[in-house]
Design a protein around this motif. Sequence first.
Motif, PDB file in Angstrom:
ATOM      1  N   HIS A 193      60.468  33.640  41.553  1.00 43.44           N
ATOM      2  CA  HIS A 193      59.977  33.215  40.233  1.00 43.44           C
ATOM      3  C   HIS A 193      58.535  33.674  39.986  1.00 43.44           C
ATOM      4  N   VAL A 194      58.242  34.918  40.340  1.00 45.14           N
ATOM      5  CA  VAL A 194      56.913  35.479  40.136  1.00 45.14           C
ATOM      6  C   VAL A 194      56.977  36.425  38.955  1.00 45.14           C
ATOM      7  N   SER A 195      55.899  36.500  38.161  1.00 37.86           N
ATOM      8  CA  SER A 195      55.855  37.352  36.977  1.00 37.86           C
ATOM      9  C   SER A 195      56.098  38.813  37.336  1.00 37.86           C
ATOM     10  N   LYS A 196      56.881  39.494  36.470  1.00 35.12           N
ATOM     11  CA  LYS A 196      57.155  40.908  36.680  1.00 35.12           C
ATOM     12  C   LYS A 196      55.891  41.756  36.532  1.00 35.12           C
ATOM     13  N   LYS A 197      54.882  41.244  35.882  1.00 33.50           N
ATOM     14  CA  LYS A 197      53.671  42.026  35.637  1.00 33.50           C
ATOM     15  C   LYS A 197      52.973  42.396  36.939  1.00 33.50           C
ATOM     16  N   LYS A 198      53.280  41.637  38.035  1.00 30.97           N
ATOM     17  CA  LYS A 198      52.621  41.921  39.302  1.00 30.97           C
ATOM     18  C   LYS A 198      53.316  43.013  40.103  1.00 30.97           C
ATOM     19  N   ILE A 199      54.465  43.459  39.616  1.00 31.16           N
ATOM     20  CA  ILE A 199      55.197  44.518  40.308  1.00 31.16           C
ATOM     21  C   ILE A 199      54.414  45.824  40.170  1.00 31.16           C
ATOM     22  N   GLN A 200      54.164  46.467  41.295  1.00 30.48           N
ATOM     23  CA  GLN A 200      53.342  47.672  41.276  1.00 30.48           C
ATOM     24  C   GLN A 200      54.063  48.842  41.934  1.00 30.48           C
ATOM     25  N   SER A 201      53.816  50.007  41.429  1.00 32.69           N
ATOM     26  CA  SER A 201      54.382  51.209  42.034  1.00 32.69           C
ATOM     27  C   SER A 201      53.609  51.538  43.309  1.00 32.69           C
ATOM     28  N   PRO A 202      54.184  52.316  44.207  1.00 33.51           N
ATOM     29  CA  PRO A 202      53.484  52.696  45.441  1.00 33.51           C
ATOM     30  C   PRO A 202      52.175  53.424  45.163  1.00 33.51           C
ATOM     31  N   LEU A 203      52.109  54.183  44.075  1.00 36.32           N
ATOM     32  CA  LEU A 203      50.889  54.909  43.748  1.00 36.32           C
ATOM     33  C   LEU A 203      49.746  53.940  43.463  1.00 36.32           C
ATOM     34  N   ILE A 204      50.049  52.916  42.671  1.00 36.79           N
ATOM     35  CA  ILE A 204      49.020  51.931  42.333  1.00 36.79           C
ATOM     36  C   ILE A 204      48.617  51.145  43.575  1.00 36.79           C
ATOM     37  N   ARG A 205      49.591  50.794  44.398  1.00 36.63           N
ATOM     38  CA  ARG A 205      49.289  50.065  45.627  1.00 36.63           C
ATOM     39  C   ARG A 205      48.404  50.885  46.552  1.00 36.63           C
ATOM     40  N   ALA A 206      48.717  52.168  46.665  1.00 34.90           N
ATOM     41  CA  ALA A 206      47.920  53.054  47.520  1.00 34.90           C
ATOM     42  C   ALA A 206      46.504  53.181  46.982  1.00 34.90           C
ATOM     43  N   ALA A 207      46.378  53.373  45.675  1.00 34.83           N
ATOM     44  CA  ALA A 207      45.068  53.514  45.056  1.00 34.83           C
ATOM     45  C   ALA A 207      44.238  52.246  45.236  1.00 34.83           C
ATOM     46  N   LYS A 208      44.882  51.072  45.064  1.00 38.91           N
ATOM     47  CA  LYS A 208      44.170  49.803  45.217  1.00 38.91           C
ATOM     48  C   LYS A 208      43.725  49.596  46.657  1.00 38.91           C
ATOM     49  N   THR A 209      44.597  49.973  47.595  1.00 34.67           N
ATOM     50  CA  THR A 209      44.250  49.824  49.011  1.00 34.67           C
ATOM     51  C   THR A 209      43.026  50.658  49.356  1.00 34.67           C
ATOM     52  N   LEU A 210      43.023  51.900  48.886  1.00 34.22           N
ATOM     53  CA  LEU A 210      41.887  52.783  49.142  1.00 34.22           C
ATOM     54  C   LEU A 210      40.610  52.222  48.520  1.00 34.22           C
ATOM     55  N   LYS A 249      39.855  49.090  47.706  1.00 34.78           N
ATOM     56  CA  LYS A 249      39.402  47.868  48.364  1.00 34.78           C
ATOM     57  C   LYS A 249      38.682  48.179  49.670  1.00 34.78           C
ATOM     58  N   GLN A 250      39.128  49.212  50.370  1.00 40.76           N
ATOM     59  CA  GLN A 250      38.575  49.516  51.683  1.00 40.76           C
ATOM     60  C   GLN A 250      37.315  50.376  51.611  1.00 40.76           C
ATOM     61  N   GLY A 251      37.127  51.082  50.506  1.00 43.96           N
ATOM     62  CA  GLY A 251      35.955  51.959  50.471  1.00 43.96           C
ATOM     63  C   GLY A 251      35.376  52.232  49.108  1.00 43.96           C
ATOM     64  N   GLY A 252      35.892  51.572  48.078  1.00 46.95           N
ATOM     65  CA  GLY A 252      35.373  51.823  46.740  1.00 46.95           C
ATOM     66  C   GLY A 252      35.718  53.219  46.247  1.00 46.95           C
ATOM     67  N   VAL A 253      34.967  53.699  45.271  1.00 45.29           N
ATOM     68  CA  VAL A 253      35.220  55.026  44.696  1.00 45.29           C
ATOM     69  C   VAL A 253      35.058  56.118  45.753  1.00 45.29           C
ATOM     70  N   ARG A 254      34.115  55.904  46.678  1.00 45.92           N
ATOM     71  CA  ARG A 254      33.867  56.913  47.711  1.00 45.92           C
ATOM     72  C   ARG A 254      35.095  57.159  48.573  1.00 45.92           C
ATOM     73  N   ALA A 255      35.961  56.157  48.679  1.00 46.30           N
ATOM     74  CA  ALA A 255      37.164  56.314  49.507  1.00 46.30           C
ATOM     75  C   ALA A 255      38.065  57.422  48.983  1.00 46.30           C
ATOM     76  N   PHE A 256      38.010  57.666  47.674  1.00 50.13           N
ATOM     77  CA  PHE A 256      38.849  58.707  47.082  1.00 50.13           C
ATOM     78  C   PHE A 256      38.294  60.109  47.335  1.00 50.13           C
ATOM     79  N   TYR A 257      37.077  60.162  47.866  1.00 52.08           N
ATOM     80  CA  TYR A 257      36.458  61.466  48.136  1.00 52.08           C
ATOM     81  C   TYR A 257      36.197  61.677  49.626  1.00 52.08           C
ATOM     82  N   VAL A 258      36.820  60.833  50.458  1.00 51.93           N
ATOM     83  CA  VAL A 258      36.700  61.027  51.897  1.00 51.93           C
ATOM     84  C   VAL A 258      37.279  62.398  52.265  1.00 51.93           C
ATOM     85  N   GLY A 259      36.517  63.190  52.960  1.00 52.06           N
ATOM     86  CA  GLY A 259      36.983  64.518  53.353  1.00 52.06           C
ATOM     87  C   GLY A 259      36.763  65.596  52.306  1.00 52.06           C
ATOM     88  N   ASN A 260      36.204  65.228  51.140  1.00 50.74           N
ATOM     89  CA  ASN A 260      36.040  66.239  50.091  1.00 50.74           C
ATOM     90  C   ASN A 260      34.966  67.263  50.432  1.00 50.74           C
TER      91      ASN A 260
END
Length: 507
Positions: free
Chosen positions: A240-257, A259-270
């Motif tokens: 009985h949880v709202s469907k709005k919380k359902i997330q695609s793997p892409l969004i989950r991956a992006a959120k995980t990154l 949370k763990q490193g902020g915007v800089r996490a998306f440029y690790v290794g750049n």
Amino acid sequence: MPQETLSERLERHQELFNKIDTQHNGKFTLEDFEKALHYTDHPLKDSHFAISQIYKSLAGQDAASDWISFEKFNQYLMSAEAQLATGFQNVDLDHDGIVTKKDVESYLIKLGLQPTPTELDVFFQKLDSENRGYVTFEMFRDGLLFIPRLEGSRIRTAFKFLNDEMESISSDGDVTVSDDVLKSVGYFLAGGLSGVVSRTCTAPFDRVKVFLIARTDLSSTLLNNKRQLQNQIEEKLHHHVSKKKIQSPLIRAAKTLYKQGGVRAFYVGNGLNVLKVFPESAIKFGSFEATKKFLCGVEGVDDVSKLSKLSTYAAGGIGGVMAQISVYPIDTLKYRVQCASLDSKEKGNRLLLKTAKDMFQEGGLRIFYRGLGLGVGGMFPYAALDLGTFTTVKKWYIRKTAEKQNCPLEDVVIPNYLVLTLGAMSGTFGATMVYPINLLRTRLQAQGTFAHPYTYNGFFDVFKQTVQREGVPGLFKGLVPNLAKVAPAVSISYLMYENLKVLFKLE
């Protein structure tokens, strides 16, 4: 040689003049002359210096003239054709009115040149414009009429130009760096800069892709996203949880990154990516252009625009393989850095050095080349499809536009929006076709890391384990973010490359 009356000669000269004086002003400029040589695919069309030397000869004593009248033009032709008549007699040793390949070879040797069989074939084919197997005076005259007499000989100049060996000669007679060498450097530089800009713009997409490939607890494929989301919906409804919380793997991956490193996490290794992509992109585009030129000699054509589709695609594949081999160790190190724990105390250069050191201790230099065979196997078809498709469609568009506008091929300018579209299409097509190979290669490179702790014995082992754990859809994990990265990345890369070629005057 057949005799031609004065009136017939003047009529022929007038017709030739009219082909250059397209505006029908009774005169033409240096720009008009250059366009005419481009339109007729003259061998000197890409040498501004050689064309300017001919133009000075046309102007005669009035060398500073901004335009050429028919009178000056006719005077040049009268003088040049008399010289060519003498030259033809010198080449035609048996005076039978025709020149054979053997005659040409003997004359070139007499001039102190040592033509190879290939060079001789290229030169003779240009003179033998009607494919007769011999050259008449008219063919000889028309082929050499607008060749400057550098070093005192039109034949010597034509031979060197037609075989791409002509060194540019300055107005003082000094030898300078050849146009081919400058163009080669330009192609590599344009390719390198294009890759750096493109890769930096799309670094976040690449980061998410590698994250999804390495993690086996997340899924992101075109094949099972729908099924996974449906399972999530059922699970959420059950609790009985709202469907709005359902997330695609892409969004989950992006959120995980994030949370763990902020915007800089998306440029690790750049930073490492940029260090890698400049030589990689430079070698890819530079090798592509060099291979096309080499294949022109194999096919016996004088311009890369005349290459067959097969050779064009093959050149693309070779360019990609050369680039892949040259930067593969950096590529492996980049994946290792991106697969390290985001909670690690080491960051930036410290993480980079530690990762490189740990890798070397683990398996020496060999570990940096893990999966190379698989990488090359995937890169050849990808680069062939990408570069080959883009070039083929580009050539088709230029040819059709030139026919429609009734102008030389060189005058057709491809709009930037079309370059972006063609780049996105060719890149997406190539990336999709070879994605499973690239996924398996990446896992071989990233094995034993924090994000991907599994280890493999080779290609068949990583393939077997991937399918066992994740099924066939696992071979396409990360395809969505990869395509989201590839389309803009390739588009930006081609946009930069095509415009830099114009800026560097490579085309």
